[in-house]
Design a protein around this motif. Sequence first.
Motif, PDB file in Angstrom:
ATOM      1  N   ARG A 144       3.659  -6.313  -8.995  1.00 20.38           N
ATOM      2  CA  ARG A 144       2.549  -5.755  -8.226  1.00 20.38           C
ATOM      3  C   ARG A 144       3.071  -4.590  -7.410  1.00 20.38           C
ATOM      4  O   ARG A 144       4.124  -4.697  -6.769  1.00 20.38           O
ATOM      5  CB  ARG A 144       1.968  -6.832  -7.304  1.00 20.38           C
ATOM      6  N   GLU A 145       2.344  -3.476  -7.424  1.00 22.23           N
ATOM      7  CA  GLU A 145       2.747  -2.309  -6.648  1.00 22.23           C
ATOM      8  C   GLU A 145       1.943  -2.246  -5.353  1.00 22.23           C
ATOM      9  O   GLU A 145       0.723  -2.422  -5.356  1.00 22.23           O
ATOM     10  CB  GLU A 145       2.556  -1.029  -7.459  1.00 22.23           C
ATOM     11  N   ILE A 146       2.645  -1.980  -4.243  1.00 24.94           N
ATOM     12  CA  ILE A 146       2.026  -1.931  -2.922  1.00 24.94           C
ATOM     13  C   ILE A 146       2.364  -0.585  -2.286  1.00 24.94           C
ATOM     14  O   ILE A 146       3.539  -0.309  -2.019  1.00 24.94           O
ATOM     15  CB  ILE A 146       2.538  -3.070  -2.022  1.00 24.94           C
ATOM     16  N   PRO A 147       1.387   0.261  -2.015  1.00 26.40           N
ATOM     17  CA  PRO A 147       1.681   1.533  -1.329  1.00 26.40           C
ATOM     18  C   PRO A 147       2.297   1.280   0.041  1.00 26.40           C
ATOM     19  O   PRO A 147       1.980   0.279   0.704  1.00 26.40           O
ATOM     20  CB  PRO A 147       0.299   2.186  -1.199  1.00 26.40           C
ATOM     21  N   ALA A 148       3.160   2.169   0.454  1.00 24.81           N
ATOM     22  CA  ALA A 148       3.821   2.003   1.752  1.00 24.81           C
ATOM     23  C   ALA A 148       2.809   1.908   2.883  1.00 24.81           C
ATOM     24  O   ALA A 148       3.040   1.205   3.875  1.00 24.81           O
ATOM     25  CB  ALA A 148       4.784   3.161   2.001  1.00 24.81           C
ATOM     26  N   SER A 149       1.676   2.586   2.750  1.00 22.95           N
ATOM     27  CA  SER A 149       0.650   2.555   3.794  1.00 22.95           C
ATOM     28  C   SER A 149       0.030   1.176   3.961  1.00 22.95           C
ATOM     29  O   SER A 149      -0.618   0.896   4.973  1.00 22.95           O
ATOM     30  CB  SER A 149      -0.443   3.575   3.478  1.00 22.95           C
ATOM     31  N   GLU A 150       0.228   0.284   2.970  1.00 23.92           N
ATOM     32  CA  GLU A 150      -0.339  -1.067   3.023  1.00 23.92           C
ATOM     33  C   GLU A 150       0.726  -2.152   3.145  1.00 23.92           C
ATOM     34  O   GLU A 150       0.389  -3.328   3.305  1.00 23.92           O
ATOM     35  CB  GLU A 150      -1.174  -1.327   1.770  1.00 23.92           C
ATOM     36  N   PHE A 151       1.994  -1.762   3.070  1.00 24.56           N
ATOM     37  CA  PHE A 151       3.064  -2.765   3.001  1.00 24.56           C
ATOM     38  C   PHE A 151       3.389  -3.380   4.355  1.00 24.56           C
ATOM     39  O   PHE A 151       3.700  -4.564   4.452  1.00 24.56           O
ATOM     40  CB  PHE A 151       4.321  -2.134   2.410  1.00 24.56           C
ATOM     41  N   PHE A 152       3.334  -2.598   5.423  1.00 23.90           N
ATOM     42  CA  PHE A 152       3.717  -3.077   6.746  1.00 23.90           C
ATOM     43  C   PHE A 152       2.476  -3.560   7.486  1.00 23.90           C
ATOM     44  O   PHE A 152       1.619  -2.769   7.870  1.00 23.90           O
ATOM     45  CB  PHE A 152       4.439  -1.976   7.519  1.00 23.90           C
TER      46      PHE A 152
END
Length: 284
Positions: A144-152
């Motif tokens: 699954r790929e998670i954009p950095a803007s949604e990871f934290f």
Amino acid sequence: MIPAQFEYVRPGSVAEACEVLAGDEDAKVLAGGQSLLPLLRLRLAYPSALVDVGRLEELKGVHDRGDHVFIGALTTHDEVMRSPVVTAGCPLVALATAHVADPAIRHRGTFGGSLAHADPAGDLPAVVLALDGVFVAVSAQGEREIPASEFFVDYWEPALAQGEILAGVKIPKLGEGWGFHYEKFHRTAQAWAIVGVAAAVKRSNGSIAEARIGLTNMGATPLRAGATEAALTGVELGDQVRQACDEAADGTSPPSDLHAQPDYRRHLARVLTYRAVRAAAGAP
């Protein structure tokens, strides 16, 4: 202090590690251990089990994949910092990694472990955020790929579901015309950043065509200085740059602790952003 009691598991594969984590919501992943072990000793974390993935070769290495660089989660900071692939493809990552703690920790600590720890005072989260990185998580269901803007999500809370492991991070290559700089203010060389600024600046015809700015330790998660990024677009290096950087702390909620109060951190964000932007833009 002595950590609370926990089980120790050393899986032989990523699939086995995911299986263990999926069955125990209180288990923690152990990679290099440079962030987790201090929390255990201070009893700020009480995992039921430590799942040691440190020897899983499939999570290690740096790879040039054309339009981006893929950095495996278990690649050490020292390996990232010295990698010619990283230096050529995403130099801001190499610059910031050189600021992580000290050489001993950089030889043991891992790139993915630091990011998955999701400490907003860490040097790397703001860098990956500024570069629009993409996190690759793996579980029994696949990748699954998670954009950095949604990871934290919050303090020490990444967007990893139960049973997921961070496999690595995709860092886009920005191409020609970009300059980079990481500016960090701390009490000692080994300390966490009181404030840090990651800047990527693209110049065209003497003006700033685009700017990306990530802020360290200015909230519960790493942040983008969106107001400053917008204000810098199209300006020449001069007074307008300083005015744009004065907006760097807008919309932030910096913490208050023994090292700095929020107003001081806001001041540092403005000053350090100005320095980082000028350095990234190649100003004398």
